[in-house]
Design a protein around this motif. Structure first.
Motif, mmCIF file in Angstrom:
data_model
loop_
_atom_site.group_PDB
_atom_site.id
_atom_site.type_symbol
_atom_site.label_atom_id
_atom_site.label_comp_id
_atom_site.label_asym_id
_atom_site.label_seq_id
_atom_site.Cartn_x
_atom_site.Cartn_y
_atom_site.Cartn_z
ATOM 1 N N LEU A 1 -3.860 12.571 -3.266
ATOM 2 C CA LEU A 1 -4.512 11.567 -2.428
ATOM 3 C C LEU A 1 -5.190 12.290 -1.270
ATOM 4 N N VAL B 1 1.776 9.394 -5.931
ATOM 5 C CA VAL B 1 2.284 10.734 -5.647
ATOM 6 C C VAL B 1 3.274 11.152 -6.721
ATOM 7 N N ASN C 1 0.830 -1.207 0.000
ATOM 8 C CA ASN C 1 0.000 0.000 0.000
ATOM 9 C C ASN C 1 0.862 1.254 0.000
ATOM 10 N N SER C 2 1.942 1.231 0.786
ATOM 11 C CA SER C 2 2.844 2.377 0.828
ATOM 12 C C SER C 2 3.497 2.601 -0.527
ATOM 13 N N GLN D 1 -7.220 11.931 2.088
ATOM 14 C CA GLN D 1 -7.612 10.994 3.135
ATOM 15 C C GLN D 1 -8.435 11.743 4.162
ATOM 16 N N ASN E 1 2.316 1.706 -3.445
ATOM 17 C CA ASN E 1 1.284 2.199 -4.354
ATOM 18 C C ASN E 1 1.032 3.690 -4.151
ATOM 19 N N CYS E 2 1.020 4.129 -2.904
ATOM 20 C CA CYS E 2 0.821 5.543 -2.621
ATOM 21 C C CYS E 2 1.969 6.368 -3.171
#
Length: 68
Positions: free
Chosen positions: A20, A14, A6-7, A22, A9-10
């Motif tokens: 993004l 970016v 997940n990190s 949140q 992918n983030c």
């Protein structure tokens, strides 16, 4: 492993220039259902007993461990 993916992918998003957003919520205030003091004491006793059972067992049987 999933959090690492997940990190990554983030970070990829970016780098591409995507924003993004949140949104996290925090609920504060009195509890929806109050727990009685007796129930808190009972849970505390169970937690304490489960944590202390192995050390107490070893202390009670230390003589038999030394003889072996």
């Amino acid at each position: 492993m999933a959090s690492l993916q997940n990190s990554l992918n983030c970070l990829r998003l970016v780098r591409r220039g995507l924003n993004l957003n949140q949104q996290r919520t925090l609920v504060s205030g009195p509890p929806a259902q109050r727990i009685s003091f007796a129930e808190k004491c009972a849970h505390g006793a169970v937690f304490t007993a489960t944590i202390m059972i192995i050390p107490l067992w070893v202390i009670c049987h230390i003589r038999s461990y030394r003889e072996k």
